[in-house]
Scaffold this motif. Structure first.
Motif, PDB file in Angstrom:
ATOM      1  N   GLU A 119       0.828  -1.209   0.000  1.00 59.11           N
ATOM      2  CA  GLU A 119       0.000   0.000   0.000  1.00 59.11           C
ATOM      3  C   GLU A 119       0.858   1.253   0.000  1.00 59.11           C
ATOM      4  N   ASP A 147      -7.044  -4.885   0.726  1.00 56.01           N
ATOM      5  CA  ASP A 147      -7.604  -4.226   1.914  1.00 56.01           C
ATOM      6  C   ASP A 147      -7.701  -2.709   1.762  1.00 56.01           C
ATOM      7  N   GLN A 169      -9.308   0.892   0.111  1.00 51.54           N
ATOM      8  CA  GLN A 169     -10.617   1.412  -0.276  1.00 51.54           C
ATOM      9  C   GLN A 169     -10.423   2.601  -1.206  1.00 51.54           C
ATOM     10  N   THR A 172     -10.575   6.248   0.028  1.00 50.52           N
ATOM     11  CA  THR A 172      -9.486   6.802   0.837  1.00 50.52           C
ATOM     12  C   THR A 172      -8.431   7.492  -0.040  1.00 50.52           C
ATOM     13  N   LEU A 211      -9.223   9.942   5.303  1.00 45.23           N
ATOM     14  CA  LEU A 211      -9.760   8.660   5.783  1.00 45.23           C
ATOM     15  C   LEU A 211      -8.646   7.617   5.939  1.00 45.23           C
ATOM     16  N   ARG A 212      -7.536   7.839   5.262  1.00 45.50           N
ATOM     17  CA  ARG A 212      -6.401   6.930   5.401  1.00 45.50           C
ATOM     18  C   ARG A 212      -5.433   7.395   6.485  1.00 45.50           C
ATOM     19  N   HIS A 245      -6.042   9.556   9.005  1.00 43.77           N
ATOM     20  CA  HIS A 245      -6.669  10.184  10.176  1.00 43.77           C
ATOM     21  C   HIS A 245      -5.920   9.897  11.469  1.00 43.77           C
ATOM     22  N   SER A 246      -5.317   8.711  11.561  1.00 45.82           N
ATOM     23  CA  SER A 246      -4.690   8.346  12.842  1.00 45.82           C
ATOM     24  C   SER A 246      -3.325   9.003  13.034  1.00 45.82           C
ATOM     25  N   TRP A 306      -2.828  11.925  13.717  1.00 42.72           N
ATOM     26  CA  TRP A 306      -2.927  13.034  14.673  1.00 42.72           C
ATOM     27  C   TRP A 306      -1.997  12.806  15.860  1.00 42.72           C
ATOM     28  N   PHE A 341     -10.566  10.421  15.189  1.00 43.16           N
ATOM     29  CA  PHE A 341     -10.251   9.514  16.300  1.00 43.16           C
ATOM     30  C   PHE A 341     -10.822   8.108  16.140  1.00 43.16           C
ATOM     31  N   GLY A 342     -11.582   7.882  15.102  1.00 46.26           N
ATOM     32  CA  GLY A 342     -12.152   6.546  14.895  1.00 46.26           C
ATOM     33  C   GLY A 342     -11.071   5.516  14.614  1.00 46.26           C
ATOM     34  N   TYR A 393     -10.455   2.945  12.480  1.00 48.47           N
ATOM     35  CA  TYR A 393     -10.908   2.287  11.250  1.00 48.47           C
ATOM     36  C   TYR A 393      -9.823   2.397  10.192  1.00 48.47           C
ATOM     37  N   GLY A 394      -9.978   1.603   9.157  1.00 49.31           N
ATOM     38  CA  GLY A 394      -9.035   1.674   8.044  1.00 49.31           C
ATOM     39  C   GLY A 394      -7.834   0.773   8.260  1.00 49.31           C
ATOM     40  N   ILE A 395      -6.858   0.921   7.358  1.00 49.02           N
ATOM     41  CA  ILE A 395      -5.662   0.070   7.422  1.00 49.02           C
ATOM     42  C   ILE A 395      -4.922   0.352   8.726  1.00 49.02           C
ATOM     43  N   TYR A 437      -6.015  -0.945  11.549  1.00 47.25           N
ATOM     44  CA  TYR A 437      -6.954  -1.352  12.589  1.00 47.25           C
ATOM     45  C   TYR A 437      -7.654  -2.610  12.110  1.00 47.25           C
TER      46      TYR A 437
END
Lengths: 360, 529
Positions: free
Chosen positions: A124, A151, A153, A156, A162-163, A165-166, A168, B512-513, B515-517, B519
């Motif tokens: 990816e 896997d 989308q 994203t 959406l890819r 987001h984490s 942060w 903060f969800g 989701y996605g790659i 998780y």
């Protein structure tokens, strides 16, 4: 509340939300300005003001690490840009080329054939490095569709927040510094490295069960050939002179055969190492996988001559306007070269390419 | 198709637009098509099972209804010709025929559920016995449990029994009845609806109502927040603790209980919020399934506020029929004769309670863990009930007043008790769970909570921050809800407040969800029941 006022309120709210999300997306997307610079390569092309190149390179690290457009300019007056990215697969290359042709019509397109060995998306991260930097276009949509792993989308890629987001939780000053702007990390797509790591041993190539390139890869190579022919562009197939991953004779024969059938120039630089003057003790920074600046300049000098002779590319150094642009590029190129040598002298390694070493 | 998938969100968007674009008399047809389309994503064999349940129940209910009508017509026609005894005999004759249809349909509907859900459980128990006698083993069946089968079967059975009881006439239109059983938002994890409540709403048609749509979307967002920000983020820690019982004992067991309580609550109520929210956008009111259960002061109260529609289903279709059955009447008579009036009259009640909790346990899952889970709940409820006089004496003797702190103690006690029983869902088997209960009491390792070990449970510091943020919001919302709908309250606030609240919620889910790659995509826990 009057209907008009209500609608205006909704429109303003929607716009504010979109702007907020856009800002957040910008903030959360990786900037690739330090350490993993490879992620920043694709987007640099769009910031290029003058998109009139004689030569466009497409392909994986064997193009963006091994050819220096500045050398091609300095030696032959050829303008070029490398649209390379880490482990760029053939469908990435094809759609990048298709998209590039919407901006300009180069005389020559150079494609490095190593990616013919991959018939499926590999990782990816490599998809992201090739696709995230592209602005929205039909070519991008087709490239995403062709590239996605199981896997992944589609959405994203359209909304990368959406890819990412984490991210942060790992934001750094770099993310804020480059929220609205990006610096160039390459020189017309060339990612410079001056360090040296000589070849000591090369892994023995494994025997393969099947040497034939897949139909998918041939399909994209055909599309690439057709696209170039339709646009009056010369397609040149090359295999860069890096020792590893191994380039099998069986693969070489297939490309030779393809080039012959389609009347294309194919150069396997591995067969011209001595003529080029590559010394694997001094011209590679990672023991034979990629060339360093010294190796890239040698290869560019050698290839530039071929390009000039075979395709009658004009020497543009007399064009004043262009010379001015390229002079600035050469200055930046020399400056970075000096900085890298100084850094190498001081630390023994290049910080930008040594993720984690700062902490030691 | 998971509720939290991008595909499902697209599916909803298309459905919502079409729903209000077509004439309202066709809305139910669109919902039926949407429901079967949704369900077909889980596999065509699952569609076959639900179709059989729908057809069997439809035919059975129609036959029972026809007998009702025939009886009414016959008795009306012969009102003056028949004696009271003859009328009674005729009614009994009809009832007997209806009962045959009822039993046949129940056997078929519950038979599908039983075979698909419990066959391998029965085989594993037989194999355990066979192993003792070294008599070989029976192979397990290669069958997957259709999504939501426990929910739609119960809904169909409830309808059938209601028709049998003459509560309402059967639905004549097979398509409309099929929609009642398969209505997609509640298909996967309930709530278990009643036909007289949901049916009319499904077929009536609904004009676009901005408030419904807006409130529905808000409810959906809230569900996503609970599921993605809280439940799925805490999931790795629950898994790490409960899947490694040799490593995580003592205080970790308590931690696992609390974490799982948070996960299950956020997951299940989040799913129900999404369900109710979708229905609300469509103009349909689905029954609430939760009423802030973690604020309960006793186990009995907890079960009146947790998974409400399941509790009332078991009460109406298991507890009452069992309590007044011929067998239970005999038990009642026998126990009163032998044990005296006071204790004797409690025996049938408790026996019925045990049966209900056994059924509730095994409905939740085909394993001894769930059976023991059900029976432990039953035990706690019965013991609490029996101890009530003692509590009353204790409170008056020691002057215990029902003030805030005491209520808080009761809430905490109920939460811990329920969490301790609930953790049976997670451990491998019953003996392991009881070993962990023992370790909780015997292993004192509280210090491990402060030596960095918490960061080895699959959660990083930032995950804990998000969880704390999410849980605080979840508790605050529950506290505010005690005095009425939070959405109504927010709707009365200035536009900018509402905008900040809802966009903040939306952005919190996006950012903060879990989701996605990177998780694990996680099904809603109740999908599997």
């Amino acid at each position: 509340m009057r209907t008009g006022k209500k609608i205006a309120k909704w429109v303003v709210s929607a716009l504010v939300t979109i702007v907020l999300l856009g800002l957040l997306q910008n903030l959360l997307m990786p900037k690739y300005m330090t350490k993993i610079l490879e992620g920043a390569l694709i987007s640099e092309y769009y910031r290029e003001k003058n998109k009139e190149h004689d030569v466009i390179f497409i392909g994986d690290c064997e193009v963006y690490e091994n050819f220096s457009p500045v050398t091609l300019w300095q030696e032959y007056g050829i303008t070029s840009f490398i649209r390379g990215s880490a482990q760029q697969l053939i469908w990435h290359s094809y759609y990048l080329l298709e998209e590039t042709l919407a901006y300009e019509k180069p005389k020559v397109v150079v494609f490095n054939v190593l990616s013919m060995k991959y018939d499926k998306p590999q990782k990816e991260a490599y998809n992201r490095m090739a696709l995230d930097g592209m602005p929205l276009s039909l070519s991008k949509l087709k490239a995403i569709k062709a590239s996605m792993m199981e896997d992944e989308q589609f959405i994203t890629y359209l909304f990368p927040i959406l890819r990412y987001h984490s991210r942060w939780s790992e934001l750094s000053t770099e993310d804020f510094k480059y929220l609205f702007r990006k610096d160039n990390v390459t020189h017309n797509g060339y990612l410079m490295r001056v360090d040296v790591k000589p070849v000591t041993s090369i892994p023995q190539p494994k025997k393969l069960a099947n040497y034939r390139f897949s139909d998918t890869c041939y399909e994209y190579l055909d599309k690439m050939t057709k696209l170039c022919k339709e646009n009056g562009i010369e397609l040149v197939l090359i295999k860069a002179p890096t020792l590893y991953p191994h380039w099998y004779d069986e693969w070489d024969q297939q490309i030779e055969e393809y080039a012959r059938k389609n009347d294309l120039l194919y150069i396997n630089f591995l067969k011209h190492v001595d003529e080029i003057g590559i010394d694997y003790q001094t011209d590679t920074y990672d023991a034979g996988l990629h060339l360093n600046l010294s190796g890239a300049e040698k290869l560019s000098r050698y290839f530039g001559k071929i390009l000039q002779e075979q395709f009658d590319l004009p020497d543009r150094r007399n064009d004043e306007e262009l010379s001015e642009v390229w002079e600035a590029k050469c200055e930046r190129y020399n400056r970075e070269m000096e900085e890298q040598y100084a850094e190498l002298e001081e630390f023994g390694y290049l910080k930008a390419f040594s993720a984690g070493r700062d902490d030691n | 198709m998971l509720f939290t998938s991008y595909g499902f969100i697209l599916f909803l968007l298309v459905l919502f637009i079409l729903y209000y674009a077509i004439p309202i008399k066709y809305q139910w047809v669109l919902l039926l098509i949407a429901s079967f389309t949704f369900y077909s994503f889980s596999g065509w064999d699952n569609v076959a099972y639900i179709t059989v349940t729908i057809i069997v129940t439809y035919i059975g209910a129609t036959k029972i209804g026809q007998l009702h009508s025939q009886q009414e017509a016959f008795l009306k026609e012969n009102r003056d010709k028949l004696s009271r005894e003859e009328k009674k005999a005729y009614r009994e004759q009809v009832k007997s025929k209806q009962k045959k249809y009822l039993i046949a349909c129940l056997l078929l509907d519950l038979g599908i559920l039983a075979v698909l859900k419990y066959t391998n459980f029965v085989i594993s128990n037989i194999n355990s016995v066979l192993r003792v006698f070294k008599a070989g083993e029976i192979s397990f069946l290669d069958i997957a449990l259709p999504m939501g089968i426990s929910f739609y079967t119960f809904q169909a059975v409830g309808y059938l029994v209601d028709v049998y009881r003459g509560k309402y006439p059967p639905e004549k239109n097979l398509g409309k009845f099929a929609l009642f059983v398969s209505f997609f938002p509640q298909l996967v994890q309930g709530p278990i609806s009643r036909f007289d409540d949901l049916g009319r709403q499904l077929y009536g048609g609904h004009v676009f109502d901005a408030k419904n749509v807006s409130f529905g979307i808000q409810r959906i967002l809230w569900g996503f927040f609970k599921k993605l920000v809280i439940a799925d983020r805490i999931l790795p820690a629950v898994r790490t603790i409960t899947q490694n019982p040799d490593t995580y004992q003592g205080i970790y067991v308590l931690l696992g209980m609390v974490f799982y309580a948070v996960q299950l609550y956020a997951d299940f109520t989040g799913g129900i919020d999404i369900t109710i929210g979708i229905a609300e956008v469509l103009g349909i009111k689905v029954k609430e399934n939760f009423e802030r259960p973690f604020f309960s002061k006793s186990t009995a109260e907890y079960w009146r506020r947790w998974h409400i529609t399941m509790g009332t289903w078991f009460r109406d279709y298991v507890f009452y029929p069992v309590s007044i059955s011929g067998f239970m009447m005999k038990v009642s008579k026998f126990s009163r004769e032998k044990l005296g009036e006071k204790i004797g009259k409690k025996v049938p009640v408790y026996l019925s309670t045990i049966i209900v909790w056994f059924a509730t346990g095994i409905w939740h899952g085909a394993s001894w863990n769930f059976i023991v889970w059900g029976l432990l709940n039953c035990l706690v409820i019965i013991v609490s009930q029996e101890l009530e006089p003692f509590y009353a004496w204790f409170h008056s003797r020691f002057n215990v007043r029902e003030k805030f702190l005491f209520k808080l103690f009761q809430v905490g006690r109920t939460f811990i008790l329920m969490s301790a029983i609930r953790i049976l869902d997670c451990y491998r088997n019953v003996p392991v769970t009881f070993r962990m209960y023992r370790s909780l009491l015997t292993k004192w390792n509280v210090n491990e909570l402060f030596n960095g070990a918490l960061l080895e449970l699959g959660l990083e510091k930032t995950d804990y921050y998000v969880l704390i943020f999410g849980i605080i919001i979840m508790i605050t919302v529950s506290l505010v809800q005690r005095s009425g709908s939070i959405r109504e309250k927010l709707a009365a606030r200035p536009y900018i407040v509402r905008y900040v609240a809802y966009v903040g919620l939306f952005i919190s889910i996006i950012v903060f969800g879990a989701y996605g790659i990177g998780y694990d995509s996680n099904q809603f826990i109740y999908n599997q029941f």
